[in-house]
Each structure stands twice: as structure tokens, then as C-alpha cells.
Design a protein around this motif. Sequence first.
Motif, PDB file in Angstrom:
ATOM      1  N   VAL A 176      -2.177  12.891 -11.992  1.00 28.05           N
ATOM      2  CA  VAL A 176      -0.839  13.389 -11.765  1.00 28.05           C
ATOM      3  C   VAL A 176       0.236  12.384 -12.171  1.00 28.05           C
ATOM      4  CG1 VAL A 176       0.931  14.114 -10.142  1.00 28.05           C
ATOM      5  CG2 VAL A 176      -1.596  14.604  -9.647  1.00 28.05           C
ATOM      6  N   GLU A 177       0.773  12.662 -13.158  1.00 32.23           N
ATOM      7  CA  GLU A 177       1.549  11.674 -13.839  1.00 32.23           C
ATOM      8  C   GLU A 177       3.208  12.150 -13.791  1.00 32.23           C
ATOM      9  OE1 GLU A 177       0.686  11.535 -17.894  1.00 32.23           O
ATOM     10  OE2 GLU A 177      -1.070  10.603 -17.593  1.00 32.23           O
ATOM     11  N   SER A 178       3.486  13.349 -13.222  1.00 33.50           N
ATOM     12  CA  SER A 178       4.654  13.832 -12.942  1.00 33.50           C
ATOM     13  C   SER A 178       4.803  14.864 -11.890  1.00 33.50           C
ATOM     14  CB  SER A 178       5.276  14.437 -14.119  1.00 33.50           C
ATOM     15  OG  SER A 178       6.705  15.063 -14.003  1.00 33.50           O
ATOM     16  N   ALA A 179       5.920  14.815 -10.807  1.00 37.86           N
ATOM     17  CA  ALA A 179       5.972  16.085 -10.053  1.00 37.86           C
ATOM     18  C   ALA A 179       7.428  16.091  -9.594  1.00 37.86           C
ATOM     19  CB  ALA A 179       5.072  15.409  -8.594  1.00 37.86           C
ATOM     20  N   LEU A 203       0.788  -1.107   0.115  1.00 38.78           N
ATOM     21  CA  LEU A 203      -0.031  -0.147   0.169  1.00 38.78           C
ATOM     22  C   LEU A 203       0.839   1.487   0.040  1.00 38.78           C
ATOM     23  CD1 LEU A 203      -3.237   0.582   2.195  1.00 38.78           C
ATOM     24  CD2 LEU A 203      -1.498   2.402   1.909  1.00 38.78           C
ATOM     25  N   HIS A 204       0.582   2.182  -0.873  1.00 41.88           N
ATOM     26  CA  HIS A 204       1.293   3.467  -1.124  1.00 41.88           C
ATOM     27  C   HIS A 204       0.228   4.586  -0.805  1.00 41.88           C
ATOM     28  CE1 HIS A 204       4.968   1.423  -2.556  1.00 41.88           C
ATOM     29  NE2 HIS A 204       4.209   0.538  -3.416  1.00 41.88           N
ATOM     30  N   VAL A 205       0.533   5.295   0.155  1.00 41.99           N
ATOM     31  CA  VAL A 205      -0.374   6.702   0.761  1.00 41.99           C
ATOM     32  C   VAL A 205      -0.657   7.438  -0.655  1.00 41.99           C
ATOM     33  CG1 VAL A 205      -0.563   8.510   2.075  1.00 41.99           C
ATOM     34  CG2 VAL A 205       0.263   6.460   2.976  1.00 41.99           C
ATOM     35  N   PHE A 206       0.221   7.837  -1.415  1.00 43.74           N
ATOM     36  CA  PHE A 206      -0.043   8.816  -2.495  1.00 43.74           C
ATOM     37  C   PHE A 206      -0.137   8.056  -3.730  1.00 43.74           C
ATOM     38  CE2 PHE A 206       2.156  11.266   0.832  1.00 43.74           C
ATOM     39  CZ  PHE A 206       1.097  12.132   1.331  1.00 43.74           C
ATOM     40  N   ASP A 207      -0.862   6.731  -3.951  1.00 48.73           N
ATOM     41  CA  ASP A 207      -1.080   6.235  -4.856  1.00 48.73           C
ATOM     42  C   ASP A 207      -1.699   7.160  -5.839  1.00 48.73           C
ATOM     43  OD1 ASP A 207      -2.159   4.638  -7.018  1.00 48.73           O
ATOM     44  OD2 ASP A 207      -2.607   2.869  -5.611  1.00 48.73           O
ATOM     45  N   THR A 208      -1.196   7.376  -7.234  1.00 49.75           N
ATOM     46  CA  THR A 208      -1.745   8.535  -8.173  1.00 49.75           C
ATOM     47  C   THR A 208      -3.065   8.008  -8.514  1.00 49.75           C
ATOM     48  OG1 THR A 208      -0.121   7.854  -9.490  1.00 49.75           O
ATOM     49  CG2 THR A 208       0.666   9.435  -8.381  1.00 49.75           C
ATOM     50  N   SER A 209      -3.373   6.864  -8.563  1.00 54.70           N
ATOM     51  CA  SER A 209      -4.637   6.460  -8.969  1.00 54.70           C
ATOM     52  C   SER A 209      -5.620   6.883  -8.071  1.00 54.70           C
ATOM     53  CB  SER A 209      -4.866   4.904  -9.494  1.00 54.70           C
ATOM     54  OG  SER A 209      -4.651   4.290  -7.999  1.00 54.70           O
ATOM     55  N   SER A 257       6.708   7.901  -9.462  1.00 54.00           N
ATOM     56  CA  SER A 257       6.978   6.804 -10.441  1.00 54.00           C
ATOM     57  C   SER A 257       6.473   5.582  -9.905  1.00 54.00           C
ATOM     58  CB  SER A 257       8.557   6.436 -10.607  1.00 54.00           C
ATOM     59  OG  SER A 257       8.987   6.372  -9.250  1.00 54.00           O
ATOM     60  N   ASP A 258       6.176   4.466 -10.836  1.00 52.72           N
ATOM     61  CA  ASP A 258       5.528   3.231 -10.375  1.00 52.72           C
ATOM     62  C   ASP A 258       4.275   3.359  -9.795  1.00 52.72           C
ATOM     63  OD1 ASP A 258       8.076   1.759 -10.909  1.00 52.72           O
ATOM     64  OD2 ASP A 258       8.983   2.387  -8.795  1.00 52.72           O
ATOM     65  N   GLY A 259       3.438   4.394 -10.313  1.00 52.03           N
ATOM     66  CA  GLY A 259       2.066   4.656 -10.007  1.00 52.03           C
ATOM     67  C   GLY A 259       1.936   5.493  -8.542  1.00 52.03           C
ATOM     68  N   TYR A 260       2.836   6.075  -7.956  1.00 55.67           N
ATOM     69  CA  TYR A 260       2.915   6.869  -6.653  1.00 55.67           C
ATOM     70  C   TYR A 260       3.720   7.786  -6.479  1.00 55.67           C
ATOM     71  CZ  TYR A 260       6.320   3.818  -4.537  1.00 55.67           C
ATOM     72  OH  TYR A 260       7.365   3.180  -4.023  1.00 55.67           O
ATOM     73  N   PHE A 261       3.486   8.693  -5.613  1.00 53.79           N
ATOM     74  CA  PHE A 261       4.386  10.026  -5.240  1.00 53.79           C
ATOM     75  C   PHE A 261       5.234   9.401  -4.117  1.00 53.79           C
ATOM     76  CE2 PHE A 261       5.722  13.542  -3.038  1.00 53.79           C
ATOM     77  CZ  PHE A 261       5.892  14.571  -3.936  1.00 53.79           C
ATOM     78  N   HIS A 262       6.368   9.388  -4.428  1.00 55.43           N
ATOM     79  CA  HIS A 262       7.560   8.777  -3.243  1.00 55.43           C
ATOM     80  C   HIS A 262       7.713  10.089  -2.205  1.00 55.43           C
ATOM     81  CE1 HIS A 262       8.748   5.164  -5.620  1.00 55.43           C
ATOM     82  NE2 HIS A 262       7.947   5.733  -6.378  1.00 55.43           N
ATOM     83  N   GLU A 263       7.157  10.103  -1.438  1.00 56.58           N
ATOM     84  CA  GLU A 263       7.153  11.069  -0.209  1.00 56.58           C
ATOM     85  C   GLU A 263       8.431  10.440   0.798  1.00 56.58           C
ATOM     86  OE1 GLU A 263       7.130  13.924   0.700  1.00 56.58           O
ATOM     87  OE2 GLU A 263       5.424  14.322   1.583  1.00 56.58           O
ATOM     88  N   SER A 264       9.192  11.561   1.145  1.00 58.75           N
ATOM     89  CA  SER A 264      10.163  11.324   2.218  1.00 58.75           C
ATOM     90  C   SER A 264      11.247  10.249   1.499  1.00 58.75           C
ATOM     91  CB  SER A 264       9.824  10.876   3.609  1.00 58.75           C
ATOM     92  OG  SER A 264       9.106  11.957   3.958  1.00 58.75           O
ATOM     93  N   GLU A 265      11.305  10.055   0.219  1.00 63.51           N
ATOM     94  CA  GLU A 265      12.371   9.252  -0.138  1.00 63.51           C
ATOM     95  C   GLU A 265      13.761  10.062  -0.806  1.00 63.51           C
ATOM     96  OE1 GLU A 265      11.080   6.025  -2.709  1.00 63.51           O
ATOM     97  OE2 GLU A 265       9.143   5.820  -1.329  1.00 63.51           O
TER      98      GLU A 265
END
Length: 444
Positions: free
Chosen positions: A384-387, A369-375, A414-422
Amino acid sequence: MKKLMGILLAASMVFSLAACGSTASGSSSAAASSNGTAAADNADNADNAYAGLKIGAIVLGDETEGYSAAHINGIKEAAAELGISDDQIVWKYKVPEGGETTDAAEDLVGQGCNLIISNSYGHQTYMVEEAEKYPDVNFVAMTGDFAAISDLDNFYNAFTSVYQSRYVSGVVAGMKVKELVESGTLTPETQPNSFTADGKVKIGYVGAFGYAEVVSGYTAFFLGVQSVYPDVEMEVMYTNSWFDIDKEGAAAEALISNGAVIIGQHADSTGAPAATQKKKDAGTICYSIGYNIDMLATAPTAALTSATNVWSVCYKELFEGAAAGSIPQDWAKGYEDGAVAITDLGPEVAEGTAEKVAEVEAALKDGTLHVFDTSKFTVDGKAVESAPIDLTYYDFSTGSPVAVYAGETKEAVSDGYFHESELRAAPYFTLRIDGIVEDTEPVA
């Protein structure tokens, strides 16, 4: 974590950071305990591993304020677990975000501290100046954001992935909203003010500032609610203060008057939960999701849970690294390391909440589970496809941005989600997603 008021109000749209607690005792509380046995087991080794460590702690508040209490407890718990004695820690309480930071750090250096920690974002610019001045002393700005690009080997940042626990607290809130609606307790006919024109349930959020840390947190909370009950709309009110009981209470009351049935918060006092309990006692349908600490003492029937941090996990890694000469320069930890949690569930949570929380926490831990899943969200009606995230640190104090430390611009999606704190430990999610309305003026 906190924000430096003078220089980063505009920068916060790109940069960020805030506040947390180590008092978790709900479904994730195991990570915050078990220190007693470990301390005894490690005490015999303390003389060898940690005898040369002297820690200075610069704290924004004291034990009476939730955010600082969380850090204080985290430091003490980590020290006890590792067998570090009380006389190896020198405390500086109630140090505001300003030049007093320098005075406190200078005094700690003078007392022989070789590891100096500050717990507020606004301390960071003073801490880096001290790090430049004393290269043989390690300086750690907890919740800071530019250590990795500072070119200093003795300056560090750390944060937690608190957005994960905010998401879980949102799941708790979503379960309650779903129960209220499905039971017929909350309907457009009986409670018309709690529904939007298109039938969505209103919820509210008390935020300190419009910084990325706060935006990241309230967005995660909202997505957690939506994961259980999609038809919600959230209003955010800002107080322009990290700790203001009166303003936080006033914001909660205003949100409830506007129809919100759930009040979340990213502010450090008990003001919002207390106001929510008062409204609930008067017959209004409203519940509270707190921050940092268990709010059940303040709001015994209104509090559902609080999102919190288990700072002892970060401090333990810091102390171990300092003793070994290998402190990570910029690191964040989340559910997978037991560094974030929610507090005990309140007596009026919806049936099945504990089981749902366990399911969601397990998915966060194993990465399914990814919190900021862009779907799961849109911005202005679009996916959202880019940030791109500019990691440069800017000084806005003169009105025009000045690049102090150059950083790369990196893609966060990338990979369908926003990578927060990475990309860095400190939050940088500033997207304003659909379904959340920010009030333009802070609460008076």
C-alpha cells in the motif's frame, strides 16, 4: 463509539467510529489512577476555575454496560481530579441513538447546562442540530467525525487512539499463540482444525459492524499478533449490534468451532469472553482478548487482557478547555498521553508477556513504532503506497450519498505508514489487508 444505523452503513467504508474503558490496571494503569490527591489539590481552585461549568451527560447505556461505564467513570474521574462537584453534572442514562437525544439535550439546556456531552456516534446528528439552535452552549459528540467541517464554533468531537491498545492486546495474544506452538501444545497433528491448509494458526474476532472504527481496531489487533507470531489467519464475524450478549457469545462459539484459538472483540458485552471460558473449561484450547473492561471476573483463566481507553484523559482536557474557553474542536489522544491502555494480564499469559508489552508500549509512546507500518501488510498481495481519505460527511439515509459537510481529500500514507486518527480524531482506516477474512453474513 457507536454508529448511526440509519445513515452511515455505506458511509462507514470511508468514515467511521466506537467504544472504550477507563478501568485499565495493567502495565498502563498509572494513567487511569492518581486522581485522589489531584482532586484534593485542585479542589481549592474549583470555585474560581470551574464554578460556572454545568455539565450535561447523554449516555447510551449506564454503569452495567462496559462502554458507557467507561465514559461515566471517565467523566467522574476527570471531575474529581479538577474539583468539579457532583451537583455540577446532570446525567441522562440509556438514551438511544435517535430523537431521544434531542429530548435529552433540550432538557439539559433547560436545566442550565452549558457543556453537553454525548458518548455514542449515533447521537451526533442530533447534537449538531442542538448546537445550531443554542450557540451559547458547547456540544461535544464523543466519537463523532464532522465537527471540524461543520462551521460551528460550539460543536466538538474527540476520540482516543484505541487502535494502539488493540495492537498491544494483539501482542499479548501473539505471545500466547507462540507459546502454544513452541511448547507443542498446539500442533497440526493434535489440533488440525486450528490450522489452515498452509499451516497458519487460526484466530477469530467478534466485531459489531464493518465500520472503519471496527476495521481499524481488528486490523491493529491482527498486526499486533503477527508482530510476534506471523503465521496466523483471522476470521471476523459481525453481530450488527454494539451490545448483544447472546450474539457475541454465539459468534465466539462459532469462531472457536471453526478452530480459532484466540477470540478478540470489538463489541461491548461480556458475551464473547464468557463463551470462550465455557469452551476452555470443556477442554478446548482457546483464549479471550476483551474490550473496555477487565474480563477476568467473567473469564478467569481464558482472559489474557482487554484493550481499553482511559476516557478521563479526554474529559479532563475537555473540562479544562471549557473553563478556559478553548476546547479543541477535534482531538485524539493515545499512549503518549495515557489515554489508552490494556487491563491486567491474565494468569495464563505466556512467560515474558509483561516485558514485551512494556517494550511495545514504550515504542508507541516515543513514536518509533507505528501500528499501520505499510511494510508489515499487503492488500490483495500488493504493498500500500497511497490511501486518499475523503473527509466529507455524507448522508446515506435516502440511498444516494448527499454531501452534508464538505471536507478535503487527504493522503493518509506517508513516511512509510498509514496515519490513523491524525487527519481527524475518528478512525478512517478501512483497508482490508491480507490474512483477515470477513464473514459475509452477520451471526444470527
